[in-house]
Design an enzyme around this catalytic site. Sequence first.
Site, PDB file in Angstrom:
ATOM      1  N   GLN A   1       4.737   9.149   7.299  1.00 56.21           N
ATOM      2  CA  GLN A   1       3.819  10.110   6.671  1.00 56.21           C
ATOM      3  C   GLN A   1       4.308  11.533   6.908  1.00 56.21           C
ATOM      4  O   GLN A   1       4.279  12.363   5.999  1.00 56.21           O
ATOM      5  CB  GLN A   1       2.399   9.904   7.205  1.00 56.21           C
ATOM      6  CG  GLN A   1       1.797   8.581   6.751  1.00 56.21           C
ATOM      7  CD  GLN A   1       0.416   8.326   7.306  1.00 56.21           C
ATOM      8  OE1 GLN A   1      -0.082   9.075   8.141  1.00 56.21           O
ATOM      9  NE2 GLN A   1      -0.214   7.253   6.852  1.00 56.21           N
TER      10      GLN A   1
ATOM     11  N   ASP B   1       1.721  -1.253  11.872  1.00 59.13           N
ATOM     12  CA  ASP B   1       0.444  -1.680  11.287  1.00 59.13           C
ATOM     13  C   ASP B   1       0.128  -3.146  11.606  1.00 59.13           C
ATOM     14  O   ASP B   1      -0.990  -3.607  11.359  1.00 59.13           O
ATOM     15  CB  ASP B   1       0.464  -1.489   9.767  1.00 59.13           C
ATOM     16  CG  ASP B   1       0.485  -0.006   9.390  1.00 59.13           C
ATOM     17  OD1 ASP B   1       0.097   0.829  10.221  1.00 59.13           O
ATOM     18  OD2 ASP B   1       0.898   0.305   8.257  1.00 59.13           O
TER      19      ASP B   1
ATOM     20  N   GLY C   1      -5.044   7.966   5.411  1.00 56.57           N
ATOM     21  CA  GLY C   1      -4.162   8.944   6.051  1.00 56.57           C
ATOM     22  C   GLY C   1      -2.954   9.259   5.186  1.00 56.57           C
ATOM     23  O   GLY C   1      -2.497  10.399   5.124  1.00 56.57           O
TER      24      GLY C   1
ATOM     25  N   ARG D   1       2.890   5.969  -3.255  1.00 63.01           N
ATOM     26  CA  ARG D   1       4.043   6.781  -3.661  1.00 63.01           C
ATOM     27  C   ARG D   1       4.280   6.690  -5.166  1.00 63.01           C
ATOM     28  O   ARG D   1       4.684   7.674  -5.795  1.00 63.01           O
ATOM     29  CB  ARG D   1       5.275   6.351  -2.862  1.00 63.01           C
ATOM     30  CG  ARG D   1       5.216   6.829  -1.403  1.00 63.01           C
ATOM     31  CD  ARG D   1       6.094   6.007  -0.500  1.00 63.01           C
ATOM     32  NE  ARG D   1       6.169   6.523   0.868  1.00 63.01           N
ATOM     33  CZ  ARG D   1       5.246   6.345   1.817  1.00 63.01           C
ATOM     34  NH1 ARG D   1       4.130   5.668   1.536  1.00 63.01           N
ATOM     35  NH2 ARG D   1       5.405   6.841   3.037  1.00 63.01           N
TER      36      ARG D   1
ATOM     37  N   LYS E   1      -5.149   5.666  14.713  1.00 63.63           N
ATOM     38  CA  LYS E   1      -5.127   5.047  13.379  1.00 63.63           C
ATOM     39  C   LYS E   1      -6.565   5.021  12.846  1.00 63.63           C
ATOM     40  O   LYS E   1      -7.419   5.761  13.321  1.00 63.63           O
ATOM     41  CB  LYS E   1      -4.516   3.646  13.473  1.00 63.63           C
ATOM     42  CG  LYS E   1      -3.017   3.661  13.796  1.00 63.63           C
ATOM     43  CD  LYS E   1      -2.204   4.166  12.612  1.00 63.63           C
ATOM     44  CE  LYS E   1      -0.720   4.136  12.899  1.00 63.63           C
ATOM     45  NZ  LYS E   1       0.067   4.785  11.844  1.00 63.63           N
TER      46      LYS E   1
ATOM     47  N   LYS F   1       0.833  -1.210   0.000  1.00 66.19           N
ATOM     48  CA  LYS F   1       0.000   0.000   0.000  1.00 66.19           C
ATOM     49  C   LYS F   1       0.867   1.259   0.000  1.00 66.19           C
ATOM     50  O   LYS F   1       0.609   2.189  -0.766  1.00 66.19           O
ATOM     51  CB  LYS F   1      -0.929  -0.037   1.226  1.00 66.19           C
ATOM     52  CG  LYS F   1      -1.889   1.123   1.323  1.00 66.19           C
ATOM     53  CD  LYS F   1      -3.105   0.773   2.139  1.00 66.19           C
ATOM     54  CE  LYS F   1      -2.878   0.811   3.630  1.00 66.19           C
ATOM     55  NZ  LYS F   1      -2.634   2.177   4.149  1.00 66.19           N
ATOM     56  N   SER F   2       1.885   1.284   0.852  1.00 67.49           N
ATOM     57  CA  SER F   2       2.731   2.488   0.932  1.00 67.49           C
ATOM     58  C   SER F   2       3.416   2.761  -0.405  1.00 67.49           C
ATOM     59  O   SER F   2       3.485   3.905  -0.865  1.00 67.49           O
ATOM     60  CB  SER F   2       3.811   2.299   2.007  1.00 67.49           C
ATOM     61  OG  SER F   2       3.222   2.211   3.270  1.00 67.49           O
TER      62      SER F   2
END
Length: 449
Positions: free
Chosen positions: A187, A335, A111, A43, A362, A38-39
């Site tokens: 973040q 996470d 987020g 990006r 979160k 996901k991260s």
Amino acid sequence: MPDAIATKIISDHHHDLIIHRPASGLSLQGQIEVPGDKSISHRALMLGALAQGETSIQGLLLGEDPRSTAECFRAIGSEISELNTELVKVKGIGLGNLREPADVLNAGNSGTTLRLMLGILASQPERFFTITGDKSLCSRPMSRVVEPLQQMGAQIWGRQGGSRAPLAIQGQTLRPIHYHSPIASAQVKSCVLLAGLMAEGQTTVTEPTLSRDHSERMLEAFGAELSIDPETHSVTITGPARLQGQTVIVPGDISSAAFWLVAGAIVPGSDLRIGNVGVNPTRTGILEALSLMGADIVLENERLVAGEPVADLRVRHSPLKACKIEGDLIPRLIDEIPILAVASVFAEGVTVIRDAADLRVKESDRIAVMATQLNCMGARVTELPDGLEITGGTPLCGTEVDSHNDHRVAMSLAIAALNASGVTTLHQAEAANISYPNFNTTLQQMVVF
Ligand code: S3P
């Protein structure tokens, strides 16, 4: 099919997952791949949009969070092809060329979308933006990114003194700063670095311990001038930068693999292989914590794919023991704490998780929600201000539980249900779609009676 695992959709809005564990037990077997990280997916879409030329993304996560990022960037002028896992093409618009959208941008539940985009939007002179999110996102703190951006000269307004979305941003020419972040947050770090892309000079972020470094790796790959000091956990970007479109290959998300790692470890008789998982050292705290607990996990075929370490993971059932999870390890598994709480319920002894107060802000208050939901099933979990204390070894019983609309809570409770006697009904199970579409289908495929 009384002994099968079945998904029962009650209505369009209320999706329940009903898990019926047969008295004779079950195990998990097979070989799977998990969806894209996901991260890295966020990006890749963002840097692709800010670059010159075209970016190709293979293995993008099709969850709701990256969809929110793609929608926001389309609204500010980036052409992004239809999202799929094979190949997504992003036509770069170049730094500073973002279009002022006619409407409010919506980051949904994400987020990462909201916080990283703030750095980008704040640095677009003469353009005005508004951005909001869902109920959960609008309740989460934004001052952690708004404050450093204001130090750079950003103009941002919002509820509670600019600390809650919806937010309004009047883009400005920003000045570089050296920001000492009080928290280890990728973040925050990424937001300031993205703002620094357009600020003339050196923008530095120093964090107390190293958070995930996907932004640094990808910014360098796209041609930004970065210098990293591993001793002080500092990263410096020199602006104005010029990014060039790249090919990004997104590995499987270790945060999604974590559910199967714990499932394989706690369900007797299990033997699973999870192929193509990102094992960036800033993300592998889960492997270290499970190994401290005595889990049988082997990394195979370790390799580097497009600048990110990748491996295949094999997990087999083994008895677990309690451990302490705290300090520098926390940012590397933040996470995964909901699913580690599930592992701890099945570990001999008292597991203590500390230094994780951020879990309270979160997608849900993950400390309170995991404690109440696991206790409903018969576990012995005590809330700490900054973590959890879990006494392992009490058997779980199926009952009604609720994800509180938090994707990681939903999947953690589904895994707990595999080892709970009788029937567990998980309300709001569809929250899993935020980061893991098809989670339920994969679960069904792996179960062997
Ligand atoms: C993320 C950073 C982490 C993590 C989140 C994704 C990112 O948040 O919890 O799921 O992609 O940068 P924090 O930076 O708030 O720790």
